[in-house]
Design a protein around this motif. Structure first.
Motif, PDB file in Angstrom:
ATOM      1  N   TRP A   1       0.826  -1.218   0.000  1.00  0.00           N
ATOM      2  CA  TRP A   1       0.000   0.000   0.000  1.00  0.00           C
ATOM      3  C   TRP A   1       0.859   1.267   0.000  1.00  0.00           C
ATOM      4  O   TRP A   1       0.492   2.282  -0.591  1.00  0.00           O
ATOM      5  CB  TRP A   1      -0.969  -0.013   1.194  1.00  0.00           C
ATOM      6  CG  TRP A   1      -2.084  -0.995   0.989  1.00  0.00           C
ATOM      7  CD1 TRP A   1      -1.970  -2.368   0.984  1.00  0.00           C
ATOM      8  CD2 TRP A   1      -3.460  -0.708   0.692  1.00  0.00           C
ATOM      9  NE1 TRP A   1      -3.204  -2.936   0.701  1.00  0.00           N
ATOM     10  CE2 TRP A   1      -4.134  -1.948   0.535  1.00  0.00           C
ATOM     11  CE3 TRP A   1      -4.191   0.473   0.558  1.00  0.00           C
ATOM     12  CZ2 TRP A   1      -5.498  -2.036   0.248  1.00  0.00           C
ATOM     13  CZ3 TRP A   1      -5.554   0.392   0.282  1.00  0.00           C
ATOM     14  CH2 TRP A   1      -6.191  -0.851   0.122  1.00  0.00           C
TER      15      TRP A   1
ATOM     16  N   LYS B   1       0.833   4.275  -2.796  1.00  0.00           N
ATOM     17  CA  LYS B   1       0.682   5.709  -2.475  1.00  0.00           C
ATOM     18  C   LYS B   1       1.703   6.523  -3.241  1.00  0.00           C
ATOM     19  O   LYS B   1       1.409   7.613  -3.751  1.00  0.00           O
ATOM     20  CB  LYS B   1       0.880   5.928  -0.961  1.00  0.00           C
ATOM     21  CG  LYS B   1      -0.402   5.796  -0.183  1.00  0.00           C
ATOM     22  CD  LYS B   1      -0.160   6.087   1.296  1.00  0.00           C
ATOM     23  CE  LYS B   1      -1.151   5.262   2.091  1.00  0.00           C
ATOM     24  NZ  LYS B   1      -0.839   5.145   3.497  1.00  0.00           N
TER      25      LYS B   1
ATOM     26  N   ALA C   1     -13.041   1.001  -0.672  1.00  0.00           N
ATOM     27  CA  ALA C   1     -13.265   2.124   0.253  1.00  0.00           C
ATOM     28  C   ALA C   1     -11.963   2.481   0.977  1.00  0.00           C
ATOM     29  O   ALA C   1     -11.622   3.664   1.126  1.00  0.00           O
ATOM     30  CB  ALA C   1     -14.355   1.762   1.254  1.00  0.00           C
ATOM     31  N   ARG C   2     -11.216   1.467   1.387  1.00  0.00           N
ATOM     32  CA  ARG C   2      -9.933   1.739   2.048  1.00  0.00           C
ATOM     33  C   ARG C   2      -8.976   2.440   1.078  1.00  0.00           C
ATOM     34  O   ARG C   2      -8.286   3.400   1.442  1.00  0.00           O
ATOM     35  CB  ARG C   2      -9.311   0.429   2.551  1.00  0.00           C
ATOM     36  CG  ARG C   2      -7.970   0.640   3.182  1.00  0.00           C
ATOM     37  CD  ARG C   2      -7.307  -0.617   3.712  1.00  0.00           C
ATOM     38  NE  ARG C   2      -5.886  -0.343   3.906  1.00  0.00           N
ATOM     39  CZ  ARG C   2      -4.929  -1.256   3.978  1.00  0.00           C
ATOM     40  NH1 ARG C   2      -5.251  -2.533   3.902  1.00  0.00           N
ATOM     41  NH2 ARG C   2      -3.675  -0.907   4.130  1.00  0.00           N
TER      42      ARG C   2
ATOM     43  N   GLN D   1      -9.720   4.334  -1.384  1.00  0.00           N
ATOM     44  CA  GLN D   1     -10.137   5.719  -1.612  1.00  0.00           C
ATOM     45  C   GLN D   1      -9.734   6.594  -0.432  1.00  0.00           C
ATOM     46  O   GLN D   1      -9.288   7.711  -0.599  1.00  0.00           O
ATOM     47  CB  GLN D   1     -11.654   5.744  -1.870  1.00  0.00           C
ATOM     48  CG  GLN D   1     -11.984   5.061  -3.202  1.00  0.00           C
ATOM     49  CD  GLN D   1     -13.461   4.919  -3.500  1.00  0.00           C
ATOM     50  OE1 GLN D   1     -14.286   4.910  -2.584  1.00  0.00           O
ATOM     51  NE2 GLN D   1     -13.806   4.782  -4.769  1.00  0.00           N
ATOM     52  N   LYS D   2      -9.871   6.039   0.756  1.00  0.00           N
ATOM     53  CA  LYS D   2      -9.504   6.788   1.962  1.00  0.00           C
ATOM     54  C   LYS D   2      -7.995   7.057   1.977  1.00  0.00           C
ATOM     55  O   LYS D   2      -7.543   8.155   2.306  1.00  0.00           O
ATOM     56  CB  LYS D   2      -9.900   5.956   3.181  1.00  0.00           C
ATOM     57  CG  LYS D   2      -9.961   6.723   4.453  1.00  0.00           C
ATOM     58  CD  LYS D   2     -10.818   6.011   5.487  1.00  0.00           C
ATOM     59  CE  LYS D   2     -10.453   6.523   6.875  1.00  0.00           C
ATOM     60  NZ  LYS D   2     -10.040   5.465   7.772  1.00  0.00           N
ATOM     61  N   GLU D   3      -7.225   6.059   1.591  1.00  0.00           N
ATOM     62  CA  GLU D   3      -5.767   6.206   1.643  1.00  0.00           C
ATOM     63  C   GLU D   3      -5.184   6.766   0.352  1.00  0.00           C
ATOM     64  O   GLU D   3      -3.967   6.910   0.231  1.00  0.00           O
ATOM     65  CB  GLU D   3      -5.124   4.846   1.986  1.00  0.00           C
ATOM     66  CG  GLU D   3      -5.534   4.364   3.362  1.00  0.00           C
ATOM     67  CD  GLU D   3      -4.731   3.161   3.829  1.00  0.00           C
ATOM     68  OE1 GLU D   3      -3.590   2.954   3.358  1.00  0.00           O
ATOM     69  OE2 GLU D   3      -5.264   2.413   4.675  1.00  0.00           O
ATOM     70  N   ASP D   4      -6.046   7.026  -0.623  1.00  0.00           N
ATOM     71  CA  ASP D   4      -5.637   7.684  -1.868  1.00  0.00           C
ATOM     72  C   ASP D   4      -4.491   6.942  -2.577  1.00  0.00           C
ATOM     73  O   ASP D   4      -3.432   7.503  -2.843  1.00  0.00           O
ATOM     74  CB  ASP D   4      -5.213   9.131  -1.560  1.00  0.00           C
ATOM     75  CG  ASP D   4      -5.080   9.955  -2.832  1.00  0.00           C
ATOM     76  OD1 ASP D   4      -5.713   9.604  -3.843  1.00  0.00           O
ATOM     77  OD2 ASP D   4      -4.313  10.946  -2.816  1.00  0.00           O
TER      78      ASP D   4
ATOM     79  N   ASN E   1      -6.631   5.614  -8.743  1.00  0.00           N
ATOM     80  CA  ASN E   1      -7.754   6.431  -9.216  1.00  0.00           C
ATOM     81  C   ASN E   1      -8.690   5.617 -10.118  1.00  0.00           C
ATOM     82  O   ASN E   1      -9.508   6.190 -10.827  1.00  0.00           O
ATOM     83  CB  ASN E   1      -7.274   7.715  -9.903  1.00  0.00           C
ATOM     84  CG  ASN E   1      -6.299   7.422 -11.041  1.00  0.00           C
ATOM     85  OD1 ASN E   1      -6.346   6.346 -11.638  1.00  0.00           O
ATOM     86  ND2 ASN E   1      -5.432   8.372 -11.350  1.00  0.00           N
TER      87      ASN E   1
ATOM     88  N   THR F   1     -16.925   2.958  -6.758  1.00  0.00           N
ATOM     89  CA  THR F   1     -15.811   3.439  -7.583  1.00  0.00           C
ATOM     90  C   THR F   1     -16.214   4.706  -8.338  1.00  0.00           C
ATOM     91  O   THR F   1     -15.522   5.734  -8.278  1.00  0.00           O
ATOM     92  CB  THR F   1     -15.423   2.343  -8.606  1.00  0.00           C
ATOM     93  OG1 THR F   1     -15.064   1.164  -7.893  1.00  0.00           O
ATOM     94  CG2 THR F   1     -14.262   2.789  -9.467  1.00  0.00           C
TER      95      THR F   1
ATOM     96  N   HIS G   1     -17.070   8.013  -6.417  1.00  0.00           N
ATOM     97  CA  HIS G   1     -15.896   8.689  -5.846  1.00  0.00           C
ATOM     98  C   HIS G   1     -15.136   9.464  -6.921  1.00  0.00           C
ATOM     99  O   HIS G   1     -14.122  10.100  -6.642  1.00  0.00           O
ATOM    100  CB  HIS G   1     -14.984   7.638  -5.205  1.00  0.00           C
ATOM    101  CG  HIS G   1     -13.943   8.197  -4.295  1.00  0.00           C
ATOM    102  ND1 HIS G   1     -14.246   8.714  -3.058  1.00  0.00           N
ATOM    103  CD2 HIS G   1     -12.601   8.342  -4.439  1.00  0.00           C
ATOM    104  CE1 HIS G   1     -13.132   9.144  -2.487  1.00  0.00           C
ATOM    105  NE2 HIS G   1     -12.109   8.936  -3.297  1.00  0.00           N
TER     106      HIS G   1
ATOM    107  N   TRP H   1     -13.669   7.978  -9.420  1.00  0.00           N
ATOM    108  CA  TRP H   1     -12.650   7.102  -9.998  1.00  0.00           C
ATOM    109  C   TRP H   1     -13.197   6.461 -11.268  1.00  0.00           C
ATOM    110  O   TRP H   1     -14.404   6.454 -11.497  1.00  0.00           O
ATOM    111  CB  TRP H   1     -12.304   5.983  -8.998  1.00  0.00           C
ATOM    112  CG  TRP H   1     -11.387   6.396  -7.884  1.00  0.00           C
ATOM    113  CD1 TRP H   1     -11.121   7.667  -7.468  1.00  0.00           C
ATOM    114  CD2 TRP H   1     -10.637   5.517  -7.037  1.00  0.00           C
ATOM    115  NE1 TRP H   1     -10.251   7.627  -6.403  1.00  0.00           N
ATOM    116  CE2 TRP H   1      -9.943   6.328  -6.121  1.00  0.00           C
ATOM    117  CE3 TRP H   1     -10.488   4.137  -6.958  1.00  0.00           C
ATOM    118  CZ2 TRP H   1      -9.097   5.786  -5.142  1.00  0.00           C
ATOM    119  CZ3 TRP H   1      -9.656   3.597  -5.985  1.00  0.00           C
ATOM    120  CH2 TRP H   1      -8.965   4.420  -5.085  1.00  0.00           C
TER     121      TRP H   1
END
Ligand SMILES: O=C(O)[C@@H](CO)OP(=O)(O)O
Ligand SMILES: [Mg+2]
Length: 429
Positions: free
Chosen positions: A294, A298, A324-325, A327-330, A333, A355, A358, A360
């Motif tokens: 992860w 990033k 969802a995780r 998207q939260k942690e960016d 895309n 998806t 958001h 994406w």
């Protein structure tokens, strides 16, 4: 008339000659829906479980008779009498009956086959094509095809580390024209490979599987083939890759073995991608890094997210919680959407909703082991996501999806809209 009155399962074959599951759902009206499930080779560790018999005396242990039995007995009695339009309830009933988080008791292959066959039976009874049944009045967008024309990694017996090199024919007014361009580039590529004395046999997804000296060489061949076919690289036909990063990861680092580069860290790999994006019209990278990395993801997002579509496949496995995780942690895309990674149509639709809402992108995708089933073509139009990945144009199980899209485009007539121009415009801005 939508009442489910019969459910039948059977063992059929996929494009690699392995057994897979087919289900038929029959309604009181006599309408029938049939669906086959595909199978992956570079699978994410958190995918829903595909049940295989393990009995070595049949198909080397890959038989699916237990999954077929689950369809004919457990799942049939659970869904019999239900209304085939109640997709979410049917899927919830099957999930609860299975009772495991990864659908391993009855098998995600068994559950998905029934889930899709229900939707198809309901669509048939509504006298609607599947894409219209799934997407309603807004289902008019034809997707840009991501055409995998050079195969490597675990999909081919060659030296290329990168699993998929894809054409992105987006600078066209219609799906038909975009597909034609992709196919013409495919033929130009064959001529170029032949002229350079490379083999032109194909891998699992119908792309060529040459022993090129480096991944850059593959990208060079592709740009030349686009030009030779008379198209503008980037503007009309761009490029994409699926690095299948989990397959490159050894536990300690990343190996690009074909290039004799070993033990790379995420930073080295991201720098390599940056060079490719700088030197070639690469607009989309799938699974640039491994599913568990992860932090690496990033970094990739921070460095290339402004100009490249970064698609998560193994990292998200079409699982709403993991998306969802992410998207939260960016970390990305875009998300690759594979029905059999999660195992029901309803959960796939939830993954798509999450998806797209958001902001994406979503890419509806085949698996490397496929069948003649064309559900993903209808799903891509139904969800209007604008992108589909379904291989090259040299194998029937892949062209089945492309041909289905050609028929849908014809059916939509003037109301159909090809996603290419707006995807291109957004990336150019
Ligand atoms: O990695 C992928 O995206 C897929 C499909 O191209 O391969 P597999 O089905 O083997 O997981
Ligand atoms: Mg992938």
């Amino acid at each position: 008339m939508f009442e489910i009155v019969a459910v039948r399962g059977r063992e059929v074959l996929d494009s690699r000659g392995n057994p897979t599951v087919e289900a038929e759902v029959e309604l009181a009206s006599g309408a029938v829906g049939t669906a086959c499930v595909p199978s992956g080779a570079s699978t994410g560790s958190r995918e829903a479980l595909e049940k295989r018999d393990g009995d070595k005396s049949r198909f080397g242990g890959k038989g699916v008779l237990q999954a077929v039995k689950a369809i004919n007995e457990d799942l049939a009695s659970a869904v019999m009498g239900l209304d085939a339009r109640d997709q979410a309830f049917i899927d919830k009933t099957m999930r609860e009956l299975d009772g495991t988080p990864d659908k391993s008791r009855l098998g995600a292959n068994a559950i998905l086959a029934v889930s899709l066959a229900c939707a198809k039976a309901a669509a048939a009874e509504c006298a609607l094509p599947l894409y219209r049944y799934l997407g309603g009045a807004g289902a008019v967008v034809l997707p840009v095809p991501l055409m995998n024309v050079i195969n490597g990694g675990v999909h081919a017996d060659n030296s290329l580390d990168i699993q998929e090199f894809m054409l992105v024919p987006w600078g066209f007014d219609s799906f038909r024209e975009a597909l034609r361009a992709g196919v013409e580039v495919f033929h130009a590529l064959k001529a170029k490979l032949k002229a350079a004395h490379h083999v032109t046999s194909v891998g699992d997804e119908g792309g060529f599987a040459p022993n090129l000296p480096s991944n850059r060489a593959a990208l060079e061949f592709l740009v030349e083939a686009i030009q030779a076919a008379g198209y503008k690289p980037g503007e009309q036909v761009a490029l994409a890759i699926d690095a299948a990063g989990s397959e490159l990861f050894t536990g300690e680092g990343y190996d690009l073995a074909g290039e004799k580069r070993f033990g790379l860290d995420a930073g080295d790999l991201v720098a390599t991608y940056e060079e490719w994006v700088r030197d070639f019209p690469v607009v989309l990278i799938e699974d640039g890094l491994a599913e568990g990395d992860w932090e690496g993801w990033k970094l990739l997002k921070a460095r290339l997210g402004h100009r490249v579509v970064l698609v998560g496949d193994d990292i998200f496995v079409t699982n709403p919680a993991l998306i969802a995780r992410g998207q939260k942690e960016d970390v990305a895309n875009a998300v690759l959407i594979k029905l059999n990674q999660i195992g029901t149509l309803s959960e796939t639709l939830e993954a798509l909703r999450l998806t797209l809402h958001h902001g994406w992108k979503a890419v509806v995708s085949h698996r490397s082991g496929e069948t003649e089933d064309t559900t993903i073509a209808d799903l891509a139009v139904g969800c209007a996501c604008g992108l589909i990945k379904t291989g090259s144009a040299s194998r029937g199980e892949r062209t089945a999806k492309y041909n289905r899209l050609l028929r849908i485009e014809e059916e939509l007539g003037e109301t159909g809209r090809f996603a290419g121009p707006w995807l291109f415009a957004r990336s150019a801005s």
